[in-house]
Design a protein around this motif. Structure first.
Motif, PDB file in Angstrom:
ATOM      1  N   MET A 178       0.835  -1.220   0.000  1.00 17.91           N
ATOM      2  CA  MET A 178       0.000   0.000   0.000  1.00 17.91           C
ATOM      3  C   MET A 178       0.862   1.260   0.000  1.00 17.91           C
ATOM      4  SD  MET A 178      -3.176  -1.045   2.404  1.00 17.91           S
ATOM      5  CE  MET A 178      -3.119  -2.709   3.024  1.00 17.91           C
ATOM      6  N   TYR A 179       1.872   1.221  -0.813  1.00 17.25           N
ATOM      7  CA  TYR A 179       2.802   2.350  -0.911  1.00 17.25           C
ATOM      8  C   TYR A 179       2.150   3.449  -1.743  1.00 17.25           C
ATOM      9  CZ  TYR A 179       7.060   4.899  -1.993  1.00 17.25           C
ATOM     10  OH  TYR A 179       8.009   5.866  -2.113  1.00 17.25           O
ATOM     11  N   ASP A 180       2.086   4.624  -1.171  1.00 16.23           N
ATOM     12  CA  ASP A 180       1.562   5.765  -1.919  1.00 16.23           C
ATOM     13  C   ASP A 180       2.729   6.702  -2.161  1.00 16.23           C
ATOM     14  OD1 ASP A 180       0.424   8.041  -2.896  1.00 16.23           O
ATOM     15  OD2 ASP A 180      -1.316   7.985  -1.560  1.00 16.23           O
ATOM     16  N   ARG A 181       3.185   6.715  -3.386  1.00 19.00           N
ATOM     17  CA  ARG A 181       4.450   7.409  -3.609  1.00 19.00           C
ATOM     18  C   ARG A 181       4.303   8.913  -3.573  1.00 19.00           C
ATOM     19  NH1 ARG A 181       4.226   8.730  -8.883  1.00 19.00           N
ATOM     20  NH2 ARG A 181       2.419   7.689  -9.760  1.00 19.00           N
ATOM     21  N   ARG A 182       3.102   9.403  -3.464  1.00 24.88           N
ATOM     22  CA  ARG A 182       2.968  10.850  -3.322  1.00 24.88           C
ATOM     23  C   ARG A 182       3.126  11.296  -1.873  1.00 24.88           C
ATOM     24  NH1 ARG A 182       0.212   9.240  -7.250  1.00 24.88           N
ATOM     25  NH2 ARG A 182      -1.444   8.451  -5.935  1.00 24.88           N
ATOM     26  N   THR A 183       3.236  10.368  -0.969  1.00 23.76           N
ATOM     27  CA  THR A 183       3.422  10.782   0.420  1.00 23.76           C
ATOM     28  C   THR A 183       4.882  10.600   0.834  1.00 23.76           C
ATOM     29  OG1 THR A 183       3.012   8.617   1.402  1.00 23.76           O
ATOM     30  CG2 THR A 183       1.090   9.972   0.971  1.00 23.76           C
ATOM     31  N   ARG A 184       5.390  11.577   1.524  1.00 23.67           N
ATOM     32  CA  ARG A 184       6.749  11.458   2.050  1.00 23.67           C
ATOM     33  C   ARG A 184       6.770  10.445   3.180  1.00 23.67           C
ATOM     34  NH1 ARG A 184       9.873  15.677   0.225  1.00 23.67           N
ATOM     35  NH2 ARG A 184       8.671  17.137  -1.016  1.00 23.67           N
ATOM     36  N   LEU A 185       5.631  10.272   3.806  1.00 25.02           N
ATOM     37  CA  LEU A 185       5.527   9.289   4.876  1.00 25.02           C
ATOM     38  C   LEU A 185       5.869   7.896   4.355  1.00 25.02           C
ATOM     39  CD1 LEU A 185       4.601   8.688   7.778  1.00 25.02           C
ATOM     40  CD2 LEU A 185       2.304   8.355   6.869  1.00 25.02           C
ATOM     41  N   ALA A 186       5.360   7.573   3.169  1.00 23.51           N
ATOM     42  CA  ALA A 186       5.633   6.252   2.593  1.00 23.51           C
ATOM     43  C   ALA A 186       7.130   6.088   2.353  1.00 23.51           C
ATOM     44  CB  ALA A 186       4.857   6.069   1.295  1.00 23.51           C
ATOM     45  N   ASP A 187       7.764   7.146   1.849  1.00 22.44           N
ATOM     46  CA  ASP A 187       9.223   7.125   1.651  1.00 22.44           C
ATOM     47  C   ASP A 187       9.938   6.862   2.964  1.00 22.44           C
ATOM     48  OD1 ASP A 187       9.249   7.607  -0.973  1.00 22.44           O
ATOM     49  OD2 ASP A 187       9.818   9.733  -0.842  1.00 22.44           O
ATOM     50  N   ALA A 188       9.480   7.576   4.002  1.00 21.94           N
ATOM     51  CA  ALA A 188      10.142   7.460   5.312  1.00 21.94           C
ATOM     52  C   ALA A 188      10.016   6.040   5.843  1.00 21.94           C
ATOM     53  CB  ALA A 188       9.509   8.445   6.295  1.00 21.94           C
ATOM     54  N   VAL A 189       8.826   5.474   5.723  1.00 24.76           N
ATOM     55  CA  VAL A 189       8.632   4.107   6.205  1.00 24.76           C
ATOM     56  C   VAL A 189       9.502   3.153   5.389  1.00 24.76           C
ATOM     57  CG1 VAL A 189       6.964   2.225   6.421  1.00 24.76           C
ATOM     58  CG2 VAL A 189       6.294   4.536   7.070  1.00 24.76           C
ATOM     59  N   GLU A 190       9.532   3.350   4.073  1.00 22.89           N
ATOM     60  CA  GLU A 190      10.346   2.462   3.237  1.00 22.89           C
ATOM     61  C   GLU A 190      11.817   2.531   3.651  1.00 22.89           C
ATOM     62  OE1 GLU A 190      10.377   3.217  -0.991  1.00 22.89           O
ATOM     63  OE2 GLU A 190      11.536   1.391  -1.355  1.00 22.89           O
ATOM     64  N   GLN A 191      12.303   3.754   3.860  1.00 20.58           N
ATOM     65  CA  GLN A 191      13.709   3.904   4.234  1.00 20.58           C
ATOM     66  C   GLN A 191      13.996   3.212   5.562  1.00 20.58           C
ATOM     67  OE1 GLN A 191      16.266   4.595   2.536  1.00 20.58           O
ATOM     68  NE2 GLN A 191      14.797   4.828   0.865  1.00 20.58           N
ATOM     69  N   ASP A 192      13.121   3.430   6.537  1.00 16.02           N
ATOM     70  CA  ASP A 192      13.305   2.797   7.850  1.00 16.02           C
ATOM     71  C   ASP A 192      13.343   1.282   7.722  1.00 16.02           C
ATOM     72  OD1 ASP A 192      13.490   5.092   9.229  1.00 16.02           O
ATOM     73  OD2 ASP A 192      11.523   4.994  10.193  1.00 16.02           O
ATOM     74  N   VAL A 193      12.396   0.759   6.977  1.00 16.39           N
ATOM     75  CA  VAL A 193      12.309  -0.699   6.863  1.00 16.39           C
ATOM     76  C   VAL A 193      13.540  -1.240   6.132  1.00 16.39           C
ATOM     77  CG1 VAL A 193      10.980  -2.569   5.819  1.00 16.39           C
ATOM     78  CG2 VAL A 193       9.794  -0.746   7.011  1.00 16.39           C
ATOM     79  N   ARG A 194      13.965  -0.558   5.078  1.00 22.44           N
ATOM     80  CA  ARG A 194      15.151  -1.037   4.344  1.00 22.44           C
ATOM     81  C   ARG A 194      16.411  -0.922   5.202  1.00 22.44           C
ATOM     82  NH1 ARG A 194      13.829  -2.622  -0.563  1.00 22.44           N
ATOM     83  NH2 ARG A 194      12.077  -1.627  -1.602  1.00 22.44           N
ATOM     84  N   ASN A 195      16.510   0.150   5.988  1.00 21.27           N
ATOM     85  CA  ASN A 195      17.680   0.299   6.846  1.00 21.27           C
ATOM     86  C   ASN A 195      17.788  -0.826   7.860  1.00 21.27           C
ATOM     87  OD1 ASN A 195      18.542   2.595   5.622  1.00 21.27           O
ATOM     88  ND2 ASN A 195      17.518   3.984   7.055  1.00 21.27           N
ATOM     89  N   HIS A 196      16.661  -1.283   8.330  1.00 26.74           N
ATOM     90  CA  HIS A 196      16.699  -2.259   9.416  1.00 26.74           C
ATOM     91  C   HIS A 196      16.593  -3.702   8.983  1.00 26.74           C
ATOM     92  CE1 HIS A 196      17.058   0.592  12.602  1.00 26.74           C
ATOM     93  NE2 HIS A 196      16.326   1.388  11.850  1.00 26.74           N
ATOM     94  N   PHE A 197      15.953  -3.941   7.864  1.00 25.92           N
ATOM     95  CA  PHE A 197      15.816  -5.334   7.444  1.00 25.92           C
ATOM     96  C   PHE A 197      16.727  -5.666   6.259  1.00 25.92           C
ATOM     97  CE2 PHE A 197      11.914  -4.619   9.789  1.00 25.92           C
ATOM     98  CZ  PHE A 197      11.819  -5.774  10.548  1.00 25.92           C
ATOM     99  N   GLY A 198      17.403  -4.650   5.746  1.00 25.88           N
ATOM    100  CA  GLY A 198      18.389  -4.891   4.695  1.00 25.88           C
ATOM    101  C   GLY A 198      17.803  -5.607   3.494  1.00 25.88           C
ATOM    102  N   ASP A 199      18.543  -6.616   2.997  1.00 26.59           N
ATOM    103  CA  ASP A 199      18.119  -7.224   1.740  1.00 26.59           C
ATOM    104  C   ASP A 199      16.994  -8.249   1.909  1.00 26.59           C
ATOM    105  OD1 ASP A 199      19.462  -9.255   2.887  1.00 26.59           O
ATOM    106  OD2 ASP A 199      21.120  -9.311   1.446  1.00 26.59           O
ATOM    107  N   LYS A 200      16.463  -8.329   3.106  1.00 25.88           N
ATOM    108  CA  LYS A 200      15.250  -9.150   3.241  1.00 25.88           C
ATOM    109  C   LYS A 200      14.051  -8.444   2.599  1.00 25.88           C
ATOM    110  CE  LYS A 200      16.711 -11.360   7.493  1.00 25.88           C
ATOM    111  NZ  LYS A 200      16.956 -12.670   6.881  1.00 25.88           N
ATOM    112  N   VAL A 201      14.188  -7.129   2.436  1.00 22.16           N
ATOM    113  CA  VAL A 201      13.075  -6.364   1.856  1.00 22.16           C
ATOM    114  C   VAL A 201      13.114  -6.512   0.335  1.00 22.16           C
ATOM    115  CG1 VAL A 201      11.940  -4.114   1.787  1.00 22.16           C
ATOM    116  CG2 VAL A 201      13.435  -4.696   3.712  1.00 22.16           C
TER     117      VAL A 201
END
Ligand code: ADP
Ligand code: MG
Length: 437
Positions: A360-383
């Motif tokens: 449910m990524y809405d690329r017009r929201t910066r919030l979605a970007d922020a969540v994506e970055q957080d998740v990628r930072n912490h779960f690495g290549d599992k994402v």
């Protein structure tokens, strides 16, 4: 509309306006008001990750990159002057033809107030307050091409996704991959992910079994498998030891896809299991006892961490966690990871979190970007690289008893789930190569 909520004709939906507002929410309107406080910290904080005896195969968070980044500064504020875009329904499900109308934003009060008034959003970049932030404006307005690929391209993608030749285009694993789709939060896309990945994998040459482990039976509905009272279901396997093969139903129209449905009976299983022998491994036994060879068994978990989810975790080797790209997305993840670690330590040493899927990524929201970055930072290549966008076709599909893969195979939702399935299949082969090396 029928009593059961289904519609005869997809066009009815768009034209009656029933889904118009949802379409608008998905793709063009101001984001709903974002809470101003408190900051979205995980309840357990970082210490839970660090203190965890086993990391669950998850990279622990580094102090430089806290999991609990304040996402307020990333929240999207709307330009109050910006027109809302409303997409009307397609002429047909297969051949999209959308008309768009601009609707002036009505009010800056009510639920959308915070988003509509950038001055109320803490840490909002100054540019947003006067609407002069080019970056922001371009995100707001550059919307449709990507949502609606040109017709020819969409048709090509549809053929690729439906794979009418039945070729094996997604590599099959050398042994059954039992994947549990879990997240104790409701509404994050577990069922949608299970159904669409299953269909995508099955359309591309894999034998797939879906086990609906949620008493709501949404996966059974999404695959159009009968699951009313009296139908043998997963409850009978767990409580009455009925073999899985007597319960699994063929999914109509999709070659090599089966579903073990859930009826409302399953609602009692959580309590009834408590007094059953080997209560945590009932599903594992049922799956290993199934003679049919599957490439994938996908288990759709309920939104809880009770005995049903524990049964799924004991039966699986891999956990797939869908994470919704929204404000509270990361809350509760610690608890899920802790439970996975407990199951690994005591009941199923092979278990690992193999896959994280952003939904449910809405690329017009910066919030979605922020969540994506957080998740990628912490779960690495599992994402997974593939990210599932918020797409109205995805949410419409179940009301037709279909996955989005068949309901609108050219849509962004279908394309993204296809890409996710392909990535999962390819990663499986890589893991298999390193296992055998
Ligand atoms: P869960 O199984 O985690 O409770 P669901 O898969 O049932 O979540 O999804 C919750 C709701 O969100 C459903 O109405 C579903 O149709 C909708 N939904 C899921 N994924 C998307 C998406 N990518 N775009 C739009 N709606 C979605
Ligand atoms: Mg569900």
């Amino acid at each position: 509309m029928h009593d059961d909520g289904r519609y005869d004709d997809p066009r009815v939906i768009g034209l009656t306006g029933d889904l118009v507002s949802r379409e608008t929410d998905d793709s063009g309107r101001a984001a709903p008001g974002l809470p101003v406080s408190p900051s979205p910290r995980l309840p357990d904080g970082e210490s839970a990750w660090r203190n965890s005896p086993a990391s669950g195969g998850i990279r622990p968070p580094s102090p430089e990159v806290p999991l609990t980044r304040n996402v307020h500064d990333s929240s999207r504020a709307s330009d109050p002057q910006a027109p809302e875009r409303v997409a009307l329904g397609r002429e047909s499900a297969a051949v999209p033809a959308r008309a768009e109308v601009a609707v002036p934003q009505q009010s800056t009060s009510g639920p959308g107030r915070l988003a509509a008034d950038p001055t109320l959003v803490p840490n909002a970049p100054s540019g947003r307050q006067d609407g002069a932030d080019d970056t922001y404006v371009s995100r707001e307005t550059s919307t449709r091409e990507e949502d609606d690929p040109p017709l020819a391209m969409e048709a090509m993608r549809a053929v690729q996704i439906l794979n009418p030749s039945g070729e094996v285009t997604m590599p099959r694993p050398d042994r059954t991959r039992v994947m549990c789709v879990a997240n104790q939060k409701g509404g994050v896309g577990k069922t949608t992910t299970t159904v669409n990945l299953a269909v995508a994998l099955a359309l591309h040459g894999n034998r797939v079994l879906v086990v609906d482990l949620d008493p709501q039976g949404n996966a059974s509905t999404g695959l159009n498998v009968p699951h009313h009272t009296g139908i043998p279901d997963v409850y009978d396997c767990l409580i009455n030891s009925l073999p899985l093969e007597e319960v699994a139903q063929v999914v109509e129209g999709i070659p090599s896809l089966w579903c073990v449905p859930a009826t409302i009976d399953l609602a009692g299983a959580e309590i009834e299991l408590v007094s059953v022998v080997a209560r945590e491994s009932r599903l594992a036994r049922a799956i290993t006892g199934y003679p049919g060879h599957f490439d994938y068994v996908l288990i759709d978990c309920p939104p809880s961490l009770g005995l049903l989810t524990v049964n799924a975790l004991v039966a699986a080797e891999e956990v797939l966690i869908p994470i919704q790209c929204e404000y509270y997305a990361l809350e509760g993840l610690n608890q899920l990871i802790n439970n996975i670690n407990l199951v690994r330590q005591h009941l199923n040493p092979r278990l690992e979190v193999s896959t994280i899927l952003l939904t449910m990524y809405d690329r017009r929201t910066r919030l979605a970007d922020a969540v994506e970055q957080d998740v990628r930072n912490h779960f690495g290549d599992k994402v997974l690289q593939a990210v599932i966008p918020r797409n109205v076709r995805v949410s419409e599909a179940p009301s037709y008893g279909q996955s989005v893969m068949t309901y609108d195979p050219g849509s962004r939702g279908a394309t993204s789930y296809f890409e996710a399935a392909q990535e999962i299949a390819e990663r499986g082969v890589k893991a298999q190569v390193s296992r055998n090396a």
